[in-house]
Design a protein around this motif. Structure first.
Motif, PDB file in Angstrom:
ATOM      1  N   GLY A  69      -2.913 -73.973-129.818  1.00  9.41           N
ATOM      2  CA  GLY A  69      -2.639 -72.623-129.328  1.00  9.41           C
ATOM      3  C   GLY A  69      -3.909 -71.893-128.952  1.00  9.41           C
ATOM      4  O   GLY A  69      -3.959 -71.192-127.931  1.00  9.41           O
ATOM      5  N   ALA A  70      -4.953 -72.052-129.764  1.00  5.65           N
ATOM      6  CA  ALA A  70      -6.238 -71.407-129.461  1.00  5.65           C
ATOM      7  C   ALA A  70      -6.819 -71.954-128.160  1.00  5.65           C
ATOM      8  O   ALA A  70      -7.303 -71.193-127.328  1.00  5.65           O
ATOM      9  N   LYS A  71      -6.763 -73.264-127.973  1.00  4.34           N
ATOM     10  CA  LYS A  71      -7.267 -73.877-126.746  1.00  4.34           C
ATOM     11  C   LYS A  71      -6.487 -73.428-125.524  1.00  4.34           C
ATOM     12  O   LYS A  71      -7.013 -73.331-124.434  1.00  4.34           O
ATOM     13  N   ASP A  72      -5.197 -73.161-125.734  1.00  5.10           N
ATOM     14  CA  ASP A  72      -4.314 -72.760-124.642  1.00  5.10           C
ATOM     15  C   ASP A  72      -4.397 -71.251-124.355  1.00  5.10           C
ATOM     16  O   ASP A  72      -3.725 -70.763-123.458  1.00  5.10           O
ATOM     17  N   GLY A  73      -5.184 -70.520-125.142  1.00  7.29           N
ATOM     18  CA  GLY A  73      -5.326 -69.094-124.922  1.00  7.29           C
ATOM     19  C   GLY A  73      -4.261 -68.236-125.569  1.00  7.29           C
ATOM     20  O   GLY A  73      -4.164 -67.037-125.317  1.00  7.29           O
ATOM     21  N   GLU A  74      -3.470 -68.826-126.433  1.00  4.53           N
ATOM     22  CA  GLU A  74      -2.358 -68.119-127.078  1.00  4.53           C
ATOM     23  C   GLU A  74      -2.823 -66.892-127.865  1.00  4.53           C
ATOM     24  O   GLU A  74      -2.073 -65.927-127.988  1.00  4.53           O
ATOM     25  N   PHE A  75      -4.048 -66.896-128.368  1.00  2.00           N
ATOM     26  CA  PHE A  75      -4.526 -65.801-129.198  1.00  2.00           C
ATOM     27  C   PHE A  75      -5.534 -64.911-128.482  1.00  2.00           C
ATOM     28  O   PHE A  75      -6.122 -64.032-129.096  1.00  2.00           O
ATOM     29  N   ASP A  76      -5.729 -65.123-127.188  1.00  2.00           N
ATOM     30  CA  ASP A  76      -6.653 -64.289-126.417  1.00  2.00           C
ATOM     31  C   ASP A  76      -6.102 -62.870-126.310  1.00  2.00           C
ATOM     32  O   ASP A  76      -4.891 -62.660-126.219  1.00  2.00           O
ATOM     33  N   GLU A  77      -7.022 -61.917-126.292  1.00  2.00           N
ATOM     34  CA  GLU A  77      -6.602 -60.537-126.109  1.00  2.00           C
ATOM     35  C   GLU A  77      -6.143 -60.330-124.667  1.00  2.00           C
ATOM     36  O   GLU A  77      -6.685 -60.926-123.751  1.00  2.00           O
TER      37      GLU A  77
END
Length: 78
Positions: A69-77
């Motif tokens: 998820g982090a690599k996929d940008g799921e947690f990007d602001e």
């Protein structure tokens, strides 16, 4: 505790000991960041600025999903 919540780590709670763990930091500078450690097949994550604060514990499957998820940008602001 809510009786409808399933605690999938109940069997290891209180057994995992992260006190002697080797913590790996997420940053290469002097600023504290997220730190992770591996203990008995589980992954611990804590705030490097508050090492005695809360500790999140992940199963390997949960960790893989978190990293994906982090690599996929799921947690990007936004």
């Amino acid at each position: 505790m809510n009786e409808h919540i399933h605690d999938d780590k109940f069997h290891v709670r209180g057994r995992l000991d992260f006190t002697g763990a080797e913590w790996i930091t997420s940053t290469e500078d002097d600023e504290p960041g997220v730190e992770i450690a591996f203990v008995d097949g589980y992954i611990g994550m804590r705030n490097g600025a508050d090492p005695s604060g809360p500790l999140l514990v992940f199963t390997p499957e949960e960790w893989d999903a978190f990293v994906a998820g982090a690599k996929d940008g799921e947690f990007d602001e936004p």
